[in-house]
Design a protein around this motif. Structure first.
Motif, PDB file in Angstrom:
ATOM      1  N   VAL A   2       0.852  -1.167   0.000  1.00  0.00           N
ATOM      2  CA  VAL A   2       0.000   0.000   0.000  1.00  0.00           C
ATOM      3  C   VAL A   2       0.895   1.227   0.000  1.00  0.00           C
ATOM      4  O   VAL A   2       1.304   1.735   1.032  1.00  0.00           O
ATOM      5  N   ASP A   4       1.664   4.992  -2.379  1.00  0.00           N
ATOM      6  CA  ASP A   4       1.075   5.849  -3.393  1.00  0.00           C
ATOM      7  C   ASP A   4       1.882   5.779  -4.666  1.00  0.00           C
ATOM      8  O   ASP A   4       3.111   5.842  -4.659  1.00  0.00           O
ATOM      9  N   ILE A  11      -2.920   4.301  -7.078  1.00  0.00           N
ATOM     10  CA  ILE A  11      -3.739   3.455  -6.218  1.00  0.00           C
ATOM     11  C   ILE A  11      -5.023   4.212  -5.920  1.00  0.00           C
ATOM     12  O   ILE A  11      -5.003   5.410  -5.676  1.00  0.00           O
ATOM     13  N   THR A  27      -3.917   6.288   0.085  1.00  0.00           N
ATOM     14  CA  THR A  27      -3.915   5.106   0.947  1.00  0.00           C
ATOM     15  C   THR A  27      -2.797   5.132   1.989  1.00  0.00           C
ATOM     16  O   THR A  27      -2.964   4.633   3.097  1.00  0.00           O
ATOM     17  N   LYS A  52      -9.121   1.652 -14.279  1.00  0.00           N
ATOM     18  CA  LYS A  52      -8.969   2.585 -13.147  1.00  0.00           C
ATOM     19  C   LYS A  52      -9.316   4.026 -13.492  1.00  0.00           C
ATOM     20  O   LYS A  52      -8.859   4.962 -12.850  1.00  0.00           O
ATOM     21  N   CYS A 277      -5.767  -5.897  -0.797  1.00  0.00           N
ATOM     22  CA  CYS A 277      -4.649  -5.366  -1.569  1.00  0.00           C
ATOM     23  C   CYS A 277      -4.120  -6.466  -2.485  1.00  0.00           C
ATOM     24  O   CYS A 277      -4.346  -7.658  -2.248  1.00  0.00           O
ATOM     25  N   ALA A 278      -3.394  -6.074  -3.523  1.00  0.00           N
ATOM     26  CA  ALA A 278      -2.982  -7.014  -4.561  1.00  0.00           C
ATOM     27  C   ALA A 278      -2.060  -8.115  -4.038  1.00  0.00           C
ATOM     28  O   ALA A 278      -2.036  -9.220  -4.572  1.00  0.00           O
ATOM     29  N   PHE A 318     -11.263  -0.757  -4.155  1.00  0.00           N
ATOM     30  CA  PHE A 318      -9.819  -0.525  -4.155  1.00  0.00           C
ATOM     31  C   PHE A 318      -9.197  -1.158  -5.394  1.00  0.00           C
ATOM     32  O   PHE A 318      -9.553  -2.275  -5.759  1.00  0.00           O
ATOM     33  N   ARG A 319      -8.313  -0.404  -6.023  1.00  0.00           N
ATOM     34  CA  ARG A 319      -7.492  -0.963  -7.087  1.00  0.00           C
ATOM     35  C   ARG A 319      -6.060  -0.520  -6.901  1.00  0.00           C
ATOM     36  O   ARG A 319      -5.772   0.661  -6.687  1.00  0.00           O
ATOM     37  N   ASP A 320      -5.182  -1.482  -7.000  1.00  0.00           N
ATOM     38  CA  ASP A 320      -3.755  -1.287  -6.785  1.00  0.00           C
ATOM     39  C   ASP A 320      -3.072  -1.140  -8.143  1.00  0.00           C
ATOM     40  O   ASP A 320      -3.407  -1.848  -9.095  1.00  0.00           O
ATOM     41  N   SER A 322      -0.375  -2.198  -9.041  1.00  0.00           N
ATOM     42  CA  SER A 322       0.374  -3.395  -9.419  1.00  0.00           C
ATOM     43  C   SER A 322      -0.524  -4.490  -9.959  1.00  0.00           C
ATOM     44  O   SER A 322      -0.059  -5.545 -10.376  1.00  0.00           O
ATOM     45  N   GLU A 323      -1.849  -4.281  -9.934  1.00  0.00           N
ATOM     46  CA  GLU A 323      -2.767  -5.300 -10.439  1.00  0.00           C
ATOM     47  C   GLU A 323      -2.662  -5.401 -11.955  1.00  0.00           C
ATOM     48  O   GLU A 323      -2.468  -4.418 -12.643  1.00  0.00           O
TER      49      GLU A 323
END
Length: 323
Positions: A2, A4, A11, A27, A52, A277-278, A318-320, A322-323
């Protein structure tokens, strides 16, 4: 992790609830960097598009779409046509279409590429059950992108084949409300939870040339003392989080569904929603104490609190990067 990310690859944590406000958060700091008034109704569910760029907000009679990249306080698209609360919303993996379910007893597929906001396909619980329209509480798209699983207030789970419009159904337990369903990202398991605190797990397999899914009962257990409001598998499929009206969230090992952590705080009240989280090492929760929270899965400790809502936080997304 997590942390930024750059603005063009950020994120995104979004929260919403009974105060009719949507908030976007940094985050890592817990600072709200954008707040949008959603005056028409409370927020029932949130989801972020795979690219996103857009936030979908399920509310009373509408799904509103907000631009995440521009500081525009107004919705850029309004999907309407339902006449009660929209309870759930999600996206096809390429962002070509969106699905929703609601208290009007219908699930809908929305064509996101159409300028006329078309709903080319829908599912009617009255036709499926042969009785009356039954409110749909939850929906999840199978990772195969061709089957939608729906849970209703009569305790029925429908498997709707989006290619053929065929469907079948199963009833894990009589006289309950199915409140949430999820399928593990590796497509091996499905779980449903109900208002009596129970969780039911199935093993999944694909059979035949049409790749349709077969469900085999695997396990059932008492997840909470009161209603289970949400269930979500971790991205690595090794963990399951359940949230509850008993003021806790719990994390389970998906091999034998043993309890690993209970996430709880004094005065937390109902825990409505959760998002992983991813890396599967952290999880967010939304609760009736007006806070969203970030938890360390290994330690079970709260690491960050997101404060700013004036009433219960009932939905988060939530979307990371790194996804």
């Amino acid at each position: 992790m997590v942390t930024d990310a750059p603005e063009n690859d950020q994120i995104i944590l979004a929260t919403g609830g009974y105060d009719r406000t949507i908030k976007l958060w940094q985050t890592s700091s817990g600072i709200c960097h954008r707040s949008v008034q959603h005056a028409e109704s409370q927020v029932n569910a949130l989801e972020i598009t795979p690219d996103k760029k857009v936030l979908a907000v399920a509310s009373y009679q509408h799904i509103y779409m907000y631009d995440l990249l521009a500081n525009n306080p107004n919705a850029i698209v309004n999907y309407e046509g339902t006449y009660k609360n929209v309870t759930c919303v999600g996206f096809q993996e390429d962002g070509k279409w969106m699905y929703s379910g609601g208290e009007d007893g219908r699930a809908r597929i929305w064509d996101l590429r159409s300028k006329s906001n078309q709903c080319p396909k829908s599912f009617d619980t009255r036709q499926a059950s042969g009785t009356s329209l039954t409110p749909i509480n939850c929906a999840v798209l199978h990772p195969n992108q061709i089957e939608l699983l729906l849970g209703d207030q009569n305790g029925v789970i429908y498997r709707w084949d989006l290619r053929t419009d065929n469907h079948d159904q199963l009833i894990p337990e009589n006289d309950v409300l199915i409140l949430s369903i999820d399928i593990s990202p590796d497509s091996s398991q499905m779980v449903s939870v109900n208002n009596k605190g129970k969780a039911f797990v199935w093993n999944l397999s694909s059979s035949g040339t049409d790749l349709s899914t077969t469900l085999f009962p695997k396990h059932k257990f008492e997840a909470h003392r009161r209603a289970v409001l949400k269930c979500k598998y971790s991205p690595d499929s090794n963990l399951l989080i359940t949230t509850s009206a008993d003021q806790t969230a719990r994390i389970w090992n998906t091999r034998e569904y043993s309890l690993l952590q209970e996430l709880t705080q004094d005065n937390q009240r109902w825990v409505w929603d959760a998002a992983w989280c991813a890396d599967s090492q952290y999880v967010f929760t939304a609760s009736s104490d007006n806070f969203a929270k970030l938890w360390n899965v290994e330690t079970g400790k709260m690491e960050r609190e997101y404060s700013g809502h004036q009433k219960a936080v009932t939905a988060l997304a939530f979307r990371d990067f790194s996804e």
